[in-house]
Write a protein that holds these residues in place. Sequence first.
Motif, short mmCIF file in Angstrom:
data_model
loop_
_atom_site.label_atom_id
_atom_site.label_comp_id
_atom_site.label_asym_id
_atom_site.label_seq_id
_atom_site.Cartn_x
_atom_site.Cartn_y
_atom_site.Cartn_z
N LYS A 159 0.16 -0.24 3.28
CA LYS A 159 0.24 -0.61 1.87
C LYS A 159 0.14 -2.12 1.74
CE LYS A 159 3.55 3.09 0.92
NZ LYS A 159 4.97 3.36 0.60
N VAL A 216 0.99 -5.11 -1.34
CA VAL A 216 1.49 -5.43 -2.67
C VAL A 216 0.99 -6.81 -3.06
CG1 VAL A 216 3.54 -5.56 -4.14
CG2 VAL A 216 3.58 -4.12 -2.09
N SER A 234 10.65 -2.25 -6.28
CA SER A 234 9.22 -2.37 -6.04
C SER A 234 8.49 -1.09 -6.37
CB SER A 234 8.97 -2.71 -4.58
OG SER A 234 7.59 -2.62 -4.29
N CYS A 274 6.35 0.11 -4.64
CA CYS A 274 6.09 0.83 -3.40
C CYS A 274 6.94 2.09 -3.30
CB CYS A 274 6.40 -0.06 -2.19
SG CYS A 274 5.08 -1.19 -1.79
N THR A 289 0.21 -2.43 -6.29
CA THR A 289 0.37 -1.94 -4.93
C THR A 289 -0.82 -1.07 -4.58
OG1 THR A 289 2.78 -1.98 -5.11
CG2 THR A 289 1.83 -0.62 -3.36
N TYR A 311 -2.55 1.44 -1.75
CA TYR A 311 -2.15 2.27 -0.61
C TYR A 311 -3.26 3.23 -0.23
CZ TYR A 311 -1.16 5.85 -4.14
OH TYR A 311 -1.24 6.75 -5.18
#
Length: 523
Positions: free
Chosen positions: A390, A392, A471, A473, A521, A523
């Motif tokens: 990932k 960010v 976050s 995430c 983010t 991913y």
Amino acid sequence: MSLFTAALHPGVGLGFLVLGASLHDILTRLKAEPQRFPKLDLTYSATQPVMEPVVLALPGNGIQLRFDGPEQRLRLIEVIDFTKNRITYQEKDVAKPPQGTLGSPRIGGDAATGPAFKNIYHRLFGPTYAGEYIPPAETGNSNAVGTYILSYPGVAFSFPLPKSAYSPNKDVVSLLSSSASQTASSVAIFSGKSWAHARETLWDEILPSVKSTFLFSKSKEVVPDEISLVKIHGGGRLQLFKKWTNSSVWINLGETTPQDLVAELGPPDAIYRKNDQRMYIHKTRTASHSRSRSNGGDYRRPDDLIDTDQSSAHTGSDDSEDEAIEDEFVGNVSGECFYNYFYLGFDILVSPPQPTSRTPPSQIAAPNGKDVPGANPFKNGTADRLVATKMVLHSNVPGSYPFNRHRRCRWEIQYLATDNPPTIYNSETPFDEIEERLRDEWKSTYSSEEDAKRRQRGMVLNRGWGDSPGSSCEFLGGWEDSSGGVAAKKFDGSEDSTTTLYGFPGMVFEVLKNGFVSAVTVY
């Protein structure tokens, strides 16, 4: 408070305040010396924080700094009060030296403490072309005072000049030799041949590298190459362009190793590890709802519950614990951690390989992955090897809760770009425009319009609660089946700390109340 003393370098900077330096770098340096810089005033547009200039005033030092909005680079340095500093040029004082004890600021109110015209024109900079007169706003008052700008390459002096005293037929020496106008009220440092020329391109001119200045060459400080732009190509592929060069670096999520990251970007500023299970309820429900799906790569894994944002704070323990963290990291090959690149503007999660997000529909036309930008023909076949999974990207929006934890990282979604008409969706684009275009891009992957709306609802996040999930995430696994509020609702915290998360395949956007993206983010 110690007196601010700095050497003036026309077209380059004032002491360590170098034109082209980032807002994050300057603020971090100033906040590290609170006794020398006791007060910092930041002014920005609440509705257009990434488009309009940002002004950083140092009232205790008589300095004002202006940054552009999109890049957040220092464009203009102004000295507006000479009683609170000592400015030199080629080891000579630009204004009268401080009175009283050494290191104490001068007493204000004395106009004669500014740079004298004779000193500027005769001793320091020498003759120059005729300047520019800016008349006062009060056109009917003959006693009103305007401003005469005496300009040199990279530096300009502003002198007060009564309207009645100005005549286009008078030369600069005659105009500025009178007692009423012989002392400059301010000095501006900029990049350009003259102030009249520079102000036309002040906010969008491509500035030279900070590392190329002779001021930096004297420093022993090591600064990594800046990343000027990150292009998001979809399918976990990101292209990082290095500032002031033609080179770029590819990061393929699920394939790029920590060794690759360090080789291309340098060692991270910090390494952070945290396992946060507070959002597990959404992951559990997601797993039960997604069993019937044939493609589970975009709606995956409960171990995505990772918090990055609290790693972004610059704490005294970060540096001291780096070595211990790295030792632990080497010994635990299954551990996940974030590589924090504060001065590049992003964080990268390093973990065991995971399925990357699907390729955008507009790029599926490339057969078998060939000709796909950034595609790596050599796949990593080791399941337990750590790779980047990932990334960010932080926008460093003034007024947002995590402001100045990272340098601003500019990005654009490459697969959304259109040629006719030419349109780019990037870090300066309001989210409602990005959202509309993303829905159009991914509409073929949803069973119906209602299904698309259900999966793309917003989820509210309040950063002001201290240990709240910090976050986007944390929300990646099974985002499109998660529930949440449609719009940002204010809880009990600060208005600036409440944001809303929106997810699309391969990306989660953290959106501020003003409609701009605080972080994305990938991913």
